[in-house]
Enzyme design. Structure first.
Site, PDB file in Angstrom:
ATOM      1  N   ARG A   1       0.854  -1.183   0.000  1.00 29.36           N
ATOM      2  CA  ARG A   1       0.000   0.000   0.000  1.00 29.36           C
ATOM      3  C   ARG A   1       0.890   1.232   0.000  1.00 29.36           C
ATOM      4  NH1 ARG A   1      -3.096  -3.191  -1.326  1.00 29.36           N
ATOM      5  NH2 ARG A   1      -5.235  -3.592  -0.610  1.00 29.36           N
TER       6      ARG A   1
ATOM      7  N   ASP B   1       3.752  -0.180  -7.324  1.00 26.39           N
ATOM      8  CA  ASP B   1       2.453  -0.596  -7.869  1.00 26.39           C
ATOM      9  C   ASP B   1       1.317   0.038  -7.084  1.00 26.39           C
ATOM     10  OD1 ASP B   1       0.858  -2.135  -9.692  1.00 26.39           O
ATOM     11  OD2 ASP B   1       0.460  -3.578  -8.087  1.00 26.39           O
TER      12      ASP B   1
ATOM     13  N   GLU C   1      -4.980   6.969  -5.676  1.00 24.11           N
ATOM     14  CA  GLU C   1      -5.131   6.127  -6.865  1.00 24.11           C
ATOM     15  C   GLU C   1      -6.463   6.428  -7.539  1.00 24.11           C
ATOM     16  OE1 GLU C   1      -4.498   2.011  -5.927  1.00 24.11           O
ATOM     17  OE2 GLU C   1      -2.531   2.386  -5.042  1.00 24.11           O
TER      18      GLU C   1
ATOM     19  N   HIS D   1      -1.290  -0.348 -10.071  1.00 25.69           N
ATOM     20  CA  HIS D   1      -1.887  -1.248  -9.071  1.00 25.69           C
ATOM     21  C   HIS D   1      -2.472  -2.499  -9.737  1.00 25.69           C
ATOM     22  CE1 HIS D   1      -3.750  -1.339  -4.772  1.00 25.69           C
ATOM     23  NE2 HIS D   1      -3.327  -2.529  -5.169  1.00 25.69           N
ATOM     24  N   ILE D   2      -1.597  -3.280 -10.345  1.00 27.79           N
ATOM     25  CA  ILE D   2      -2.024  -4.486 -11.068  1.00 27.79           C
ATOM     26  C   ILE D   2      -1.541  -5.760 -10.391  1.00 27.79           C
ATOM     27  CG2 ILE D   2      -2.230  -3.350 -13.306  1.00 27.79           C
ATOM     28  CD1 ILE D   2       0.552  -4.534 -14.010  1.00 27.79           C
ATOM     29  N   GLY D   3      -1.082  -5.652  -9.146  1.00 35.60           N
ATOM     30  CA  GLY D   3      -0.562  -6.839  -8.477  1.00 35.60           C
ATOM     31  C   GLY D   3      -1.538  -8.003  -8.444  1.00 35.60           C
TER      32      GLY D   3
END
Length: 316
Positions: free
Chosen positions: A236, A260, A265, A284-286
């Site tokens: 985060r 990420d 966001e 943020h594609i984890g």
């Protein structure tokens, strides 16, 4: 008019194709929002007639003030079984059921290792150069023998350790409650916080965001890092002090970073991180894989149907 169900933040327009919604559509008009709605008034206006809302992770916040302005809301489904952006107590007080789904698997750990590899071998920079007509212009480093410092050794941290050990990296870890015995069970050495930052070639963040971990990595910690060290954050954004990180990247205290996650966001277009050449930025594609989305939206459908049957499942 049928009651409305709204799916929020479906950035890739895949919610309706990732699960079978036909039984839900007999009761609800399904409304899909593919853009993020940041302003509270605009969000409330969009959801004013929604009886059910399906929220993707923590992309959209539902504090008490927003929930109070949505009197028609009866069910709020979040992907995952934890969502710090939802005031669950306020929802319960308002009579809104909050249900969740199972979370992601090893996707985040896999992406973390991909980011480490990219930092080590300048993959993105070299790819960009090749597309622009260039040839070799960077020199990478070997992962074998390098030290990876894990801030947190929970489920994701342990999976990253497993992958890093396969690359023959030396893995150390620190968290406030980590014991040497637990670290050793994952092939990892427990160290104190200072040693982790002073000796690690790569530092990767794997603690959850709580009041105790907000700003956990700040100017003091970043000042300790060795020359040539890299930071990776797939947990985060607010765990790492953004101003301290920006400064460390600008003055080369850190050789580079791969991120990420962010304080805000989607990351604003004007954010200074976007202008730095020594940071890899991902949106943020984890957890964003076909397999995870099938779980998220498939179980969201199950949550809605269970709610309609009067027996809500996976409630928070």
């Amino acid at each position: 008019m049928p009651a409305r169900l709204t799916i929020l933040d479906d950035y890739q327009s895949v919610a309706l194709t990732s699960a079978e919604w036909s039984r839900v559509s007999t009761t609800y008009e399904i409304d899909v929002e593919t853009e993020h709605i940041d302003a509270e008034d605009a969000l409330v206006e969009r959801l004013a007639d929604s009886e059910v809302v399906v929220a993707m992770r923590e992309r959209t916040a539902f504090p008490a003030a927003v929930l109070a302005r949505l009197p028609k809301l009866k069910l709020l489904v979040t992907t995952g079984m934890q969502n710090a952006s939802i005031d669950v107590a306020a929802a319960a007080a308002q009579g809104v059921v909050v249900s969740g789904t199972q979370g992601s698997g090893r996707e985040v750990a896999e992406l973390t290792m991909a980011m480490i590899l990219n930092l080590a071998r300048n993959v993105i920079a070299e790819d960009r150069s090749m597309h622009e007509g260039g040839w070799q212009h960077t020199i990478g480093v070997r992962l074998e023998g390098k030290r990876l410092g894990l801030v947190g050794l929970g489920k994701q941290g342990a999976w990253v350790a497993e992958l890093a050990l396969a690359f023959r990296m030396e893995v150390v870890a620190w968290s406030p409650n980590l014991t040497p015995e637990r670290a050793a069970s994952h092939g990892v050495t427990a160290v104190d916080k200072e040693e982790l930052f002073e000796t690690s070639d790569f530092v990767s963040v794997h603690v959850p965001l709580t009041e105790d971990t907000r700003g956990l990595i700040g100017a003091e910690e970043l000042a300790l890092v060795k020359d040539g060290a890299f930071l990776v954050n797939t947990s985060r954004g607010p765990i790492v002090d953004s101003e301290a990180l920006l400064m460390a990247l600008m003055v080369d205290t850190l050789a580079g970073a791969a991120l990420d996650v962010y304080d805000v966001e989607p990351l604003p277009a004007s954010d200074p991180l976007r202008k730095l050449s020594n940071v890899i930025l991902l949106p943020h594609i984890g957890y964003v894989t076909r397999e995870v989305y099938a779980t998220f939206f498939g179980q969201a459908v199950e949550d809605v149907l269970a709610f309609l049957d009067g027996s809500p499942v996976r409630t928070l």
